[in-house]
Write an enzyme that holds these catalytic residues in place. Structure first.
Site, PDB file in Angstrom:
ATOM      1  N   GLY A  18       0.831  -1.201   0.000  1.00  0.00           N
ATOM      2  CA  GLY A  18       0.000   0.000   0.000  1.00  0.00           C
ATOM      3  C   GLY A  18       0.857   1.239   0.000  1.00  0.00           C
ATOM      4  CB  CYS A  43       5.205  -4.285   0.015  1.00  0.00           C
ATOM      5  SG  CYS A  43       6.058  -2.780  -0.455  1.00  0.00           S
ATOM      6  CE1 TYR A  44       1.445   0.886   5.762  1.00  0.00           C
ATOM      7  CE2 TYR A  44      -0.279  -0.772   5.530  1.00  0.00           C
ATOM      8  CZ  TYR A  44       0.228   0.344   6.160  1.00  0.00           C
ATOM      9  OH  TYR A  44      -0.477   0.936   7.181  1.00  0.00           O
ATOM     10  CG  HIS A  55       5.173  -6.507  -4.633  1.00  0.00           C
ATOM     11  ND1 HIS A  55       3.936  -6.200  -4.107  1.00  0.00           N
ATOM     12  CD2 HIS A  55       5.965  -5.431  -4.377  1.00  0.00           C
ATOM     13  CE1 HIS A  55       3.976  -4.999  -3.562  1.00  0.00           C
ATOM     14  NE2 HIS A  55       5.197  -4.511  -3.708  1.00  0.00           N
ATOM     15  CD  GLU A  61       1.982  -9.073  -4.963  1.00  0.00           C
ATOM     16  OE1 GLU A  61       2.799  -9.801  -4.376  1.00  0.00           O
ATOM     17  OE2 GLU A  61       1.794  -7.880  -4.655  1.00  0.00           O
ATOM     18  CB  SER A  87     -20.657  -6.173 -26.526  1.00  0.00           C
ATOM     19  OG  SER A  87     -19.783  -7.154 -26.009  1.00  0.00           O
ATOM     20  N   GLY A  88     -21.658  -9.238 -27.633  1.00  0.00           N
ATOM     21  CA  GLY A  88     -21.184 -10.338 -28.465  1.00  0.00           C
ATOM     22  C   GLY A  88     -19.806 -10.804 -28.047  1.00  0.00           C
ATOM     23  N   GLY A  89     -19.188 -10.089 -27.120  1.00  0.00           N
ATOM     24  CA  GLY A  89     -17.871 -10.492 -26.624  1.00  0.00           C
ATOM     25  C   GLY A  89     -18.024 -11.484 -25.474  1.00  0.00           C
ATOM     26  CB  VAL A  90     -15.580 -13.848 -23.933  1.00  0.00           C
ATOM     27  CG1 VAL A  90     -14.447 -12.925 -23.562  1.00  0.00           C
ATOM     28  CG2 VAL A  90     -15.664 -15.008 -22.970  1.00  0.00           C
ATOM     29  CG  ASP A  91     -15.160  -9.438 -21.042  1.00  0.00           C
ATOM     30  OD1 ASP A  91     -14.585 -10.536 -21.021  1.00  0.00           O
ATOM     31  OD2 ASP A  91     -14.584  -8.366 -21.287  1.00  0.00           O
ATOM     32  CB  SER A  92     -21.447  -8.689 -22.484  1.00  0.00           C
ATOM     33  OG  SER A  92     -21.272  -9.064 -23.836  1.00  0.00           O
ATOM     34  CE  LYS A 123     -11.548 -10.546 -22.904  1.00  0.00           C
ATOM     35  NZ  LYS A 123     -12.606  -9.546 -23.085  1.00  0.00           N
TER      36      LYS A 123
END
Ligand code: XMP
Length: 519
Positions: A56, A82-83, A169, A171, A222-227, A375
């Protein structure tokens, strides 16, 4: 999810907090992110197996009230990053100072003591540092396990309790053995490794049911994978009759896209799809506008206006209607809405910022089942939901569409020019078998003309830039190493087949310093 074993992550405002959660998911463990105000509640949770304190921007010697001595004396395993490490030190009487050497970027650290946290690591490891403050005096009961080249304390452990601090880090992928370290920590927490996309889907559906109850949801597709994933999760959670998919054709889609969207959703049994033709409205609103942020705002606002109009047609007053969006974690963080309190606005993603969406969000009426995912994780969820491979792995396409790929003013002619060039580009990428090796590829139409020669005649045409990147999550990206013969073929076809264009260039900028889109 009180009954599922979990690791709690306390978010102190790091840019990387969601990355920690993502790494734990990759290692098969469920985690939840909490605010620093919730430490007490988290520690009292029966299903807590371990706790991670994030990095942070604060200074531990000033903000140590984030953790009490009593809380730090828990026997639940703790990993401070870290923090988080500095906080553990200060709370146990150690000192953190900003006068010591700053370390940013890759550093070598020497592991000085054998420890289960560092099992299967080398004695010297490359790690990613990003700190100005350092631990200069250890707290009571702590010892140093690793130092970086100049002697800075890089890792500490408690002599009795299963608690650790890392100045670097684990991660981020630059820390070569970061995943190994996190995995070793999860072993110390005795976590089961059974969290997967199927568990995620069950949890997401439960959350949607809890949020929406008997309400109804307008789902923006929208036709994309997310929606698609967000919509399918709503349909599975609430039943198809409670979900109304709406698709708005802004005229800024790729060639043939609207037809594909209609086909795809119909084939998934969504026969109540509302397809709105708003091409003219969008292109009129964009007349004379060249500034990228203005274009984004106009497209985003108009999108919502058209949506509201359609919703009113569907349901009359839409005040209580939920909106479902495919927003990803990366959309939120880049618009300054991520966990990191200091997250800066890079670009205003159009599904995050408009006032109506803000109002819906404040009223708890936004359903965003993907908002904690990256994604590639959404793609895996899509496959588990039975979405066809070609859609699940389709390249991302931004909400404002070609509006931010036609640089400068957006006109119907220029959109048509870009659609032709982009179509050729994607056709050739598919033909060369490269589509799946690229994370995102698209053409950009530049607002400059250059001189050329064709058939002994001078031409003065537009420039198309080709972009192709590899990436894991869109947060960072590398330039795709295109075979030159394929690039040559694409260039020849575009110049020959697209009238207004006489020059093609390839963008060799990674992210950072560039962004993936040009606007
Ligand atoms: P940048 O250009 O910010 O893009 O490096 C990162 C990823 O986000 C996509 N992108 C957007 N997606 N609405 C979206 O839904 C937007 O306004 C938007 N802007 C960028 C971009 O295509 C890339 O995949």
């Amino acid at each position: 999810m009180e009954d599922i074993e979990k690791v709690g992550i306390i978010d102190f405002g790091s840019q990387y907090t969601q990355l920690i959660a993502r790494r734990l998911r990759e290692l098969g463990v469920y985690s939840e992110i909490y605010s620093p105000d919730d430490v007490e509640q988290v520690l009292n949770s029966r299903s807590l197996k371990g706790l991670i304190l994030s990095g942070g921007p604060q200074e531990a010697h000033v903000d140590a009230q984030h953790l009490t001595v009593h809380q730090s004396e828990t026997h639940i395993p703790i990993l401070g990053i870290c923090y988080g490490m500095q906080l553990l030190s200060v709370v146990s009487g150690g000192k953190v100072s900003s006068t010591h050497t700053r370390e940013y970027g890759l550093q070598s650290v020497d592991l000085q003591i054998e420890d289960p946290l560092f099992r299967d690591l080398r004695a010297d490891e490359q790690v990613w540092m990003s700190h100005g403050d350092s631990v200069t005096e250890l707290g009571k009961g702590w010892e140093t396990v690793a130092r970086s080249g100049d002697g800075t304390v890089a890792a500490i452990r408690h002599k009795v309790r299963p608690q650790y601090g890392l100045q670097f880090h684990p991660e981020v992928t630059h820390t070569c053995s970061g995943e190994r370290i996190l995995s070793n920590f999860l072993d110390l927490c005795t976590c089961k490794r059974d969290w997967n996309a199927g568990c995620y889907i069950t949890q997401a559906k439960e959350k949607i049911r809890k949020q929406v109850g008997t309400g109804r949801v307008i789902s923006l597709v929208s036709g994309g994978v997310d929606s698609t994933v967000a919509t399918l999760l709503c349909v599975e959670a609430l039943g198809a009759e409670a979900v109304y998919p709406v698709y708005i054709d802004t005229g800024l889609m790729r060639a043939g896209e609207t037809e594909q969207v209609r086909e795809l959703l119909t084939s998934h049994g969504m026969d109540n799809l509302v397809c709105v033709d708003a091409k003219e409205e969008f292109l009129t609103a964009l007349t004379g506008i060249a500034d990228p942020e203005k274009k984004r705002t106009i497209i985003g606002d108009l999108f919502i206006k058209v949506l509201e109009r359609e919703v009113a047609k569907l349901h009359g007053d839409s005040k209580d209607t939920f909106f479902c969006q495919g927003t990803l974690y990366t959309d939120l963080i880049e618009s300054g809405h991520g966990c990191g309190k200091q997250a800066a606005v890079i670009k205003s993603h159009h599904n995050v910022n408009p006032p109506i969406i803000r109002a819906k969000r404040e009223a708890g009426l936004i359903v965003e089942p993907n908002s904690g995912l990256f994604k590639d994780e959404v793609r895996r969820v899509a496959e588990t939901l039975g979405v066809p491979h070609a859609l699940a792995w389709r390249h991302p396409f931004p909400g404002p569409g070609l509006g931010i790929r036609v640089l400068g003013e957006v006109t119907p002619e220029r959109v048509a020019t870009l659609q032709q060039a982009d179509k050729i580009y994607l056709e050739e990428i598919h033909a060369a078998g490269l589509y799946n090796a690229i994370w995102q590829a698209f053409a950009v139409l530049l607002p400059v003309q250059t001189v050329g020669v064709m058939g002994d005649k001078r031409t003065y045409g537009y420039v198309v830039a080709l972009r192709a990147v590899t990436s894991q999550d869109g947060m960072t990206a590398e330039v795709f190493d295109f075979p030159h013969d394929v690039l040559g073929r694409i260039s020849t076809r575009i110049v020959n087949e697209v009238d207004a264009v006489n020059r093609v260039v390839y963008d060799t900028t990674s992210k950072p310093p560039g962004t993936i889109e040009w606007e």
